[in-house]
Design an enzyme around this catalytic site. Sequence first.
Site, PDB file in Angstrom:
ATOM      1  N   ALA A 260      48.762  32.203  46.170  1.00  0.00           N
ATOM      2  CA  ALA A 260      49.402  31.540  45.032  1.00  0.00           C
ATOM      3  C   ALA A 260      49.797  32.505  43.918  1.00  0.00           C
ATOM      4  O   ALA A 260      50.160  32.062  42.827  1.00  0.00           O
ATOM      5  CB  ALA A 260      48.487  30.459  44.480  1.00  0.00           C
ATOM      6  N   ALA A 261      49.757  33.807  44.180  1.00  0.00           N
ATOM      7  CA  ALA A 261      50.083  34.774  43.126  1.00  0.00           C
ATOM      8  C   ALA A 261      51.517  34.582  42.631  1.00  0.00           C
ATOM      9  O   ALA A 261      51.790  34.634  41.426  1.00  0.00           O
ATOM     10  CB  ALA A 261      49.883  36.195  43.636  1.00  0.00           C
ATOM     11  N   GLY A 262      52.450  34.333  43.561  1.00  0.00           N
ATOM     12  CA  GLY A 262      53.840  34.116  43.174  1.00  0.00           C
ATOM     13  C   GLY A 262      54.028  32.845  42.381  1.00  0.00           C
ATOM     14  O   GLY A 262      54.850  32.787  41.453  1.00  0.00           O
ATOM     15  N   ASP A 263      53.264  31.810  42.705  1.00  0.00           N
ATOM     16  CA  ASP A 263      53.357  30.550  41.968  1.00  0.00           C
ATOM     17  C   ASP A 263      52.780  30.712  40.564  1.00  0.00           C
ATOM     18  O   ASP A 263      53.323  30.169  39.589  1.00  0.00           O
ATOM     19  CB  ASP A 263      52.621  29.439  42.719  1.00  0.00           C
ATOM     20  CG  ASP A 263      53.247  29.151  44.074  1.00  0.00           C
ATOM     21  OD1 ASP A 263      54.473  29.311  44.200  1.00  0.00           O
ATOM     22  OD2 ASP A 263      52.515  28.762  45.000  1.00  0.00           O
TER      23      ASP A 263
END
Length: 314
Positions: A260-263
């Site tokens: 979820a780093a991109g989110d």
Amino acid sequence: MSSPVTSPHERSKPKIAVLGSINMDLVIRCDRLPKPGETVAARSMTEVPGGKGANQAVAAARCGGAVQMIGRVGDDGFGQKLRNNLLQESIDCSAVLTAQGCESGLAIVSVENSGENAIIVIPGANARLSAEDIHRSESILAGCDVLMVQLETPQPTVLAGIQAAKRAGAKVILDPAPAATLAEELFDVDLICPNESEATAIVGGRLETIDDAAEIAKRLHAKGPAAVAITLGARGTMLYDGQTAELIESIKVDAVDTTAAGDAFAGAVAVRWAQTGSLRQAIQWANLAGALAASRAGAQPSLPTHQQIDSLSS
């Protein structure tokens, strides 16, 4: 006497609309993944709310945004659970519709001891989100500061959302994930924020060095977005605004789960950009959000709050 300085979080909350997918992830843990035709026993199964749209809505809410979600769930047992999960994050779900006679979006994620995984995604109700649904949500888009979109719902629906938000004068952020062939009209956004593999999937080429990242950002910009931010993991983010290419560095963390780093990054950019008007400042802050998320296990459980991001930056 001079007035006290007001931090971004003490100002009125920016209004963030998120048009995207809402899934239930069924995470199955086993000693090893089965071979074709083989049956293996699993140790556990966990229901984890997910979907890139819902993840980014939660990220933006925790970063201090007043968030409204536009999407669809099914009329199955997962539908109300997914809606309740968003409500618990203080996300407005008045535009989260129920698709009758249809299952909610599902991702079946099998993970073996080594960390290797196999994922099956069932779009379900996400595939039923239509341009008509967007027209019914015009008032939300007309009142938002930023619209966030991804590619886990039909592209014609995403395009309808982009066009409605642009007409209303809102900023639009496109996270082109999962990687896909994009209609040219989808590039008419204020910011596109792919990761390395998504960026090269769109324009081709290899991305190994910082110079490569700058060149690919320029090629992406030529397709139409006002600005490009390519996330490069621990190296930071390459920002190109049509004039200057700049690597905005992040901090080093021990990566545990980058799911979820991109989110987290996208949600933080949306909120801080609306608060400050500075894209560069927003990306600096969002890099910290992405790093924090990568240092924790899980998707939505890893998404940080604005207090946690601020403590890391102080």
